[in-house]
Design a protein around this motif. Structure first.
Motif, mmCIF file in Angstrom:
data_model
loop_
_atom_site.group_PDB
_atom_site.id
_atom_site.type_symbol
_atom_site.label_atom_id
_atom_site.label_comp_id
_atom_site.label_asym_id
_atom_site.label_seq_id
_atom_site.Cartn_x
_atom_site.Cartn_y
_atom_site.Cartn_z
ATOM 1 N N UNK A 40 0.846 -1.269 -0.159
ATOM 2 C CA UNK A 40 -0.012 -0.111 -0.128
ATOM 3 C C UNK A 40 0.969 1.317 -0.198
ATOM 4 N N UNK A 41 1.908 1.337 0.598
ATOM 5 C CA UNK A 41 2.869 2.297 0.954
ATOM 6 C C UNK A 41 3.398 2.600 -0.588
ATOM 7 N N UNK A 42 4.089 1.560 -1.149
ATOM 8 C CA UNK A 42 4.475 1.741 -2.534
ATOM 9 C C UNK A 42 3.472 2.278 -3.569
ATOM 10 N N UNK A 43 2.395 1.912 -3.458
ATOM 11 C CA UNK A 43 1.293 2.358 -4.348
ATOM 12 C C UNK A 43 0.962 3.816 -3.989
ATOM 13 N N UNK A 44 0.905 3.969 -2.560
ATOM 14 C CA UNK A 44 0.585 5.617 -2.492
ATOM 15 C C UNK A 44 1.613 6.284 -2.929
ATOM 16 N N UNK A 45 2.960 6.107 -2.774
ATOM 17 C CA UNK A 45 3.839 6.969 -3.293
ATOM 18 C C UNK A 45 4.133 6.972 -5.081
ATOM 19 N N UNK A 172 9.639 4.534 -0.284
ATOM 20 C CA UNK A 172 9.049 5.404 -0.624
ATOM 21 C C UNK A 172 9.463 6.180 -1.817
ATOM 22 N N UNK A 173 10.870 6.534 -1.976
ATOM 23 C CA UNK A 173 11.331 7.226 -2.905
ATOM 24 C C UNK A 173 11.149 6.916 -4.381
ATOM 25 N N UNK A 174 11.541 5.087 -4.685
ATOM 26 C CA UNK A 174 11.718 4.574 -5.658
ATOM 27 C C UNK A 174 10.331 4.450 -6.343
ATOM 28 N N UNK A 175 9.199 4.046 -5.500
ATOM 29 C CA UNK A 175 7.928 4.116 -6.077
ATOM 30 C C UNK A 175 7.631 5.385 -6.684
ATOM 31 N N UNK A 176 7.668 6.473 -5.871
ATOM 32 C CA UNK A 176 7.642 8.125 -6.338
ATOM 33 C C UNK A 176 8.127 8.328 -7.610
ATOM 34 N N UNK A 177 9.417 7.877 -7.703
ATOM 35 C CA UNK A 177 10.242 8.227 -9.040
ATOM 36 C C UNK A 177 9.678 7.380 -10.204
ATOM 37 N N UNK A 178 9.393 6.058 -9.836
ATOM 38 C CA UNK A 178 8.925 5.341 -10.928
ATOM 39 C C UNK A 178 7.542 5.709 -11.570
ATOM 40 N N UNK A 179 6.750 6.179 -10.297
ATOM 41 C CA UNK A 179 5.374 7.044 -10.696
ATOM 42 C C UNK A 179 5.503 8.191 -11.528
ATOM 43 N N UNK A 180 6.486 9.022 -11.288
ATOM 44 C CA UNK A 180 6.658 10.192 -12.173
ATOM 45 C C UNK A 180 7.322 9.807 -13.479
ATOM 46 N N UNK A 269 4.034 26.319 5.153
ATOM 47 C CA UNK A 269 5.068 26.305 6.125
ATOM 48 C C UNK A 269 4.437 26.152 7.535
ATOM 49 N N UNK A 270 3.229 25.592 7.659
ATOM 50 C CA UNK A 270 2.722 25.183 8.766
ATOM 51 C C UNK A 270 2.014 24.054 8.650
ATOM 52 N N UNK A 271 2.232 22.904 7.565
ATOM 53 C CA UNK A 271 1.574 21.706 7.396
ATOM 54 C C UNK A 271 2.609 20.731 7.949
ATOM 55 N N UNK A 272 2.005 19.522 8.127
ATOM 56 C CA UNK A 272 2.726 18.415 8.233
ATOM 57 C C UNK A 272 2.101 17.242 7.936
ATOM 58 N N UNK A 273 2.818 16.188 7.308
ATOM 59 C CA UNK A 273 2.230 15.162 6.166
ATOM 60 C C UNK A 273 1.846 13.884 6.921
ATOM 61 N N UNK A 274 0.497 13.480 6.958
ATOM 62 C CA UNK A 274 0.053 12.450 7.604
ATOM 63 C C UNK A 274 0.433 11.057 6.674
ATOM 64 N N UNK A 275 0.423 11.346 5.143
ATOM 65 C CA UNK A 275 0.746 10.563 4.319
ATOM 66 C C UNK A 275 2.066 9.989 4.152
ATOM 67 N N UNK A 276 3.053 11.111 4.690
ATOM 68 C CA UNK A 276 4.419 10.567 4.747
ATOM 69 C C UNK A 276 4.869 10.097 6.015
ATOM 70 N N UNK A 277 4.114 10.645 6.933
ATOM 71 C CA UNK A 277 4.326 10.414 8.659
ATOM 72 C C UNK A 277 4.138 8.920 8.972
ATOM 73 N N UNK A 278 3.234 8.465 8.582
ATOM 74 C CA UNK A 278 2.923 7.167 9.229
ATOM 75 C C UNK A 278 3.480 6.026 8.627
ATOM 76 N N UNK A 279 3.892 6.208 7.172
ATOM 77 C CA UNK A 279 4.595 4.976 6.421
ATOM 78 C C UNK A 279 6.210 5.137 7.209
#
Length: 331
Positions: A40-45, A172-180, A269-279
């Motif tokens: 799921x994390x791989x698919x997400x990114x 995280x990064x490898x699936x992100x790059x592949x998706x891009x 500048x005030x946000x924090x990512x749940x999508x990045x944080x939990x994985x």
């Protein structure tokens, strides 16, 4: 009032936490959910990478002063405030809760909500896309290094900070790059099915949260976290967000940014990512601690959505009020 409405994603997170509380994954289901969580994390990114438009990033990349301050707010200001909170230790909470506050402070910014609120308020959307995307990408490297730098806690897996960065890059990064890279072939489909992609994102996060809280419940999280602890986490999240918003607002005006850039600084500048944080938490922390460590992040996530929604609406109304006289003159 809109500010008092729970975000639909937060409602789903609460349901998942309740499900994990009463029906946690145990026994043979644990390795199954571990495998599903990784997938799921791989698919997400992968989907995050496929959604990222290179043209929009290039369009907003030239505003270096704005991006520099947003990155400073995300990866310097926030961590300093988190460390000050631990040093001050105002309330007698468990070390894992304070670790959770520091952890949320070192995470990258959100992408979707930062851009959405910037657009709603009339800010510099191109710069918001560039800044939020850069924060998300840099967070893959910076956040795990900051964890090792500022936290005295062992990883869920043996290894040093560089090995943790390597694991995070792989998941995280490898699936992100592949998706891009695949965007040239699937970009049109992604644009046409943004609703489906959003549901995939949410489903991935919910699965990761269920897995983390199942482990936490088995290890007795609700014996360590009571109602007053949740109240203090809420109070700390509100205080942290208000301080960061005020500092960002003052900085934007002190450095002479225009109104559109001021809005972008406030929301990016005030946000924090749940999508990045939990994985990331699943990789960086022991499985038994992940559930309680991400509690501050989950509560801060809802607080930031409610408060920033209110602020965005105020900016939007002010913009409409300013445009009304000009519209009357043209008539």
């Amino acid at each position: 009032m809109a500010i008092l409405r729970l975000d639909p994603m937060m409602v789903k997170l609460l349901i998942v936490v309740l499900l994990a509380t009463f029906l946690p994954a145990q026994g043979l289901f644990v390795p199954l959910f571990d495998w599903l969580t990784t997938a799921a994390i791989a698919l997400l990114f992968f989907m995050h990478g496929a959604k990222l438009s290179r043209e929009k990033i290039i369009a907003g990349s030239s505003h270096w002063r704005l991006h520099l301050w947003i990155l400073f707010s995300t990866f310097v200001l926030f961590p300093i405030l988190g460390l000050l909170l631990v040093w001050w230790h105002p309330v007698n909470l468990s070390d894992d809760i304070y670790t959770g506050f520091v952890y949320l402070c070192i995470l990258p910014a959100t992408v979707q909500s930062a851009i959405a609120f910037t657009s709603m308020a009339g800010g510099n959307v191109a710069a918001a896309v560039c800044s939020a995307s850069a924060s998300s990408l840099l967070g893959v490297f910076i956040s795990p290094l900051l964890v090792n730098l500022v936290m005295n806690i062992h990883s869920a897996m043996p290894g040093n900070g560089l090995e943790q960065v390597g694991r995070i890059m792989l998941q995280l990064l490898v699936p992100f790059v592949l998706g891009h890279l695949a965007r040239r072939w699937i970009g049109g489909w992604v644009e046409r099915h943004r609703g489906l992609i959003g549901k995939t994102d949410q489903s991935s996060i919910l699965l990761v949260v269920y897995s983390a809280f199942s482990e936490a419940v088995v290890n007795g999280i609700w014996h360590r976290v009571g109602v007053m602890t949740l109240v203090w986490i809420l109070a700390g999240s509100i205080a942290l967000l208000v301080i960061v918003l005020l500092i960002n607002l003052l900085a934007a005006r002190l450095f002479g940014f225009n109104r559109a850039d001021e809005i972008t600084i406030l929301f990016c500048g005030s946000k924090k990512s749940l999508a990045n944080g939990v994985p990331m938490a699943n990789i960086l922390f022991p499985a038994a601690s992940v559930g309680i460590i991400v509690l501050p992040l989950m509560i801060f996530h809802q607080v930031q959505l409610m408060v920033c929604s209110f602020i965005a609406q105020r900016y939007h109304k002010a913009q409409q009020a300013a445009q009304a006289p000009a519209a009357e003159v043209r008539k």
